[in-house]
Design a protein around this motif. Sequence first.
Motif, PDB file in Angstrom:
ATOM      1  N   SER A 113      37.070  51.247  24.615  1.00 52.08           N
ATOM      2  CA  SER A 113      36.564  50.067  23.927  1.00 52.08           C
ATOM      3  C   SER A 113      36.370  48.935  24.943  1.00 52.08           C
ATOM      4  O   SER A 113      36.832  49.013  26.077  1.00 52.08           O
ATOM      5  CB  SER A 113      37.547  49.628  22.849  1.00 52.08           C
ATOM      6  OG  SER A 113      38.728  49.132  23.455  1.00 52.08           O
ATOM      7  N   ARG A 114      35.696  47.876  24.523  1.00 50.37           N
ATOM      8  CA  ARG A 114      35.443  46.740  25.418  1.00 50.37           C
ATOM      9  C   ARG A 114      36.756  46.120  25.898  1.00 50.37           C
ATOM     10  O   ARG A 114      36.901  45.789  27.066  1.00 50.37           O
ATOM     11  CB  ARG A 114      34.592  45.699  24.700  1.00 50.37           C
ATOM     12  CG  ARG A 114      34.254  44.496  25.561  1.00 50.37           C
ATOM     13  CD  ARG A 114      33.355  43.534  24.834  1.00 50.37           C
ATOM     14  NE  ARG A 114      32.084  44.126  24.454  1.00 50.37           N
ATOM     15  CZ  ARG A 114      30.990  44.083  25.226  1.00 50.37           C
ATOM     16  NH1 ARG A 114      31.035  43.479  26.383  1.00 50.37           N
ATOM     17  NH2 ARG A 114      29.871  44.622  24.830  1.00 50.37           N
ATOM     18  N   GLU A 115      37.731  46.003  24.981  1.00 48.38           N
ATOM     19  CA  GLU A 115      39.024  45.422  25.371  1.00 48.38           C
ATOM     20  C   GLU A 115      39.742  46.295  26.385  1.00 48.38           C
ATOM     21  O   GLU A 115      40.330  45.803  27.349  1.00 48.38           O
ATOM     22  CB  GLU A 115      39.919  45.227  24.134  1.00 48.38           C
ATOM     23  CG  GLU A 115      39.400  44.188  23.160  1.00 48.38           C
ATOM     24  CD  GLU A 115      38.371  44.763  22.191  1.00 48.38           C
ATOM     25  OE1 GLU A 115      38.251  46.004  22.089  1.00 48.38           O
ATOM     26  OE2 GLU A 115      37.670  43.974  21.537  1.00 48.38           O
ATOM     27  N   GLN A 116      39.698  47.601  26.176  1.00 46.91           N
ATOM     28  CA  GLN A 116      40.349  48.516  27.127  1.00 46.91           C
ATOM     29  C   GLN A 116      39.669  48.456  28.491  1.00 46.91           C
ATOM     30  O   GLN A 116      40.340  48.481  29.523  1.00 46.91           O
ATOM     31  CB  GLN A 116      40.292  49.947  26.590  1.00 46.91           C
ATOM     32  CG  GLN A 116      41.187  50.190  25.397  1.00 46.91           C
ATOM     33  CD  GLN A 116      40.966  51.561  24.793  1.00 46.91           C
ATOM     34  OE1 GLN A 116      39.848  52.081  24.819  1.00 46.91           O
ATOM     35  NE2 GLN A 116      42.010  52.137  24.228  1.00 46.91           N
ATOM     36  N   GLN A 117      38.349  48.372  28.498  1.00 43.85           N
ATOM     37  CA  GLN A 117      37.618  48.318  29.764  1.00 43.85           C
ATOM     38  C   GLN A 117      37.914  47.019  30.510  1.00 43.85           C
ATOM     39  O   GLN A 117      38.119  47.028  31.725  1.00 43.85           O
ATOM     40  CB  GLN A 117      36.113  48.442  29.502  1.00 43.85           C
ATOM     41  CG  GLN A 117      35.289  48.565  30.773  1.00 43.85           C
ATOM     42  CD  GLN A 117      35.604  49.835  31.533  1.00 43.85           C
ATOM     43  OE1 GLN A 117      35.687  50.911  30.963  1.00 43.85           O
ATOM     44  NE2 GLN A 117      35.797  49.715  32.826  1.00 43.85           N
ATOM     45  N   GLU A 118      37.968  45.901  29.793  1.00 43.36           N
ATOM     46  CA  GLU A 118      38.260  44.622  30.445  1.00 43.36           C
ATOM     47  C   GLU A 118      39.682  44.594  31.000  1.00 43.36           C
ATOM     48  O   GLU A 118      39.920  44.074  32.089  1.00 43.36           O
ATOM     49  CB  GLU A 118      38.044  43.479  29.456  1.00 43.36           C
ATOM     50  CG  GLU A 118      36.579  43.235  29.144  1.00 43.36           C
ATOM     51  CD  GLU A 118      36.372  42.216  28.039  1.00 43.36           C
ATOM     52  OE1 GLU A 118      37.374  41.736  27.466  1.00 43.36           O
ATOM     53  OE2 GLU A 118      35.207  41.899  27.743  1.00 43.36           O
ATOM     54  N   ALA A 119      40.637  45.167  30.268  1.00 42.56           N
ATOM     55  CA  ALA A 119      42.018  45.221  30.755  1.00 42.56           C
ATOM     56  C   ALA A 119      42.107  46.083  32.008  1.00 42.56           C
ATOM     57  O   ALA A 119      42.816  45.743  32.966  1.00 42.56           O
ATOM     58  CB  ALA A 119      42.932  45.772  29.667  1.00 42.56           C
ATOM     59  N   ASP A 133      39.699  46.548  34.165  1.00 40.51           N
ATOM     60  CA  ASP A 133      39.031  45.834  35.251  1.00 40.51           C
ATOM     61  C   ASP A 133      39.929  44.758  35.857  1.00 40.51           C
ATOM     62  O   ASP A 133      39.815  44.450  37.045  1.00 40.51           O
ATOM     63  CB  ASP A 133      37.733  45.192  34.751  1.00 40.51           C
ATOM     64  CG  ASP A 133      36.660  46.231  34.458  1.00 40.51           C
ATOM     65  OD1 ASP A 133      36.785  47.370  34.955  1.00 40.51           O
ATOM     66  OD2 ASP A 133      35.701  45.896  33.749  1.00 40.51           O
ATOM     67  N   ARG A 134      40.838  44.192  35.069  1.00 41.65           N
ATOM     68  CA  ARG A 134      41.744  43.159  35.580  1.00 41.65           C
ATOM     69  C   ARG A 134      42.884  43.749  36.404  1.00 41.65           C
ATOM     70  O   ARG A 134      43.453  43.082  37.254  1.00 41.65           O
ATOM     71  CB  ARG A 134      42.325  42.347  34.422  1.00 41.65           C
ATOM     72  CG  ARG A 134      41.332  41.373  33.813  1.00 41.65           C
ATOM     73  CD  ARG A 134      42.012  40.406  32.883  1.00 41.65           C
ATOM     74  NE  ARG A 134      42.657  41.070  31.760  1.00 41.65           N
ATOM     75  CZ  ARG A 134      42.093  41.322  30.586  1.00 41.65           C
ATOM     76  NH1 ARG A 134      40.849  40.954  30.377  1.00 41.65           N
ATOM     77  NH2 ARG A 134      42.744  41.917  29.619  1.00 41.65           N
ATOM     78  N   ARG A 135      43.251  45.006  36.125  1.00 41.11           N
ATOM     79  CA  ARG A 135      44.363  45.647  36.838  1.00 41.11           C
ATOM     80  C   ARG A 135      43.943  46.004  38.262  1.00 41.11           C
ATOM     81  O   ARG A 135      42.829  46.474  38.479  1.00 41.11           O
ATOM     82  CB  ARG A 135      44.743  46.938  36.114  1.00 41.11           C
ATOM     83  CG  ARG A 135      46.023  46.820  35.352  1.00 41.11           C
ATOM     84  CD  ARG A 135      46.407  48.123  34.723  1.00 41.11           C
ATOM     85  NE  ARG A 135      46.004  48.118  33.329  1.00 41.11           N
ATOM     86  CZ  ARG A 135      45.262  49.055  32.749  1.00 41.11           C
ATOM     87  NH1 ARG A 135      44.846  50.085  33.414  1.00 41.11           N
ATOM     88  NH2 ARG A 135      44.931  48.944  31.496  1.00 41.11           N
TER      89      ARG A 135
END
Length: 51
Positions: free
Chosen positions: A23-29, A31-33
């Motif tokens: 999901s978009r939230e999983q992908q953004e998280a 990318d931050r790691r």
Amino acid sequence: MALQSLQITALTAMRARDVSRPSREQQEAADRRPLRDETPRRDQPHRGRDR
């Protein structure tokens, strides 16, 4: 065997692709790691090495 007669249709393949996409939230998280190579190594002895 039942699996030999299994046929994967285009629709089934498209559904499987959509389900496996994060999901978009999983992908953004993710990318931050930091990547594994970018994280500092811990200087802790591994289990069973110094025996």
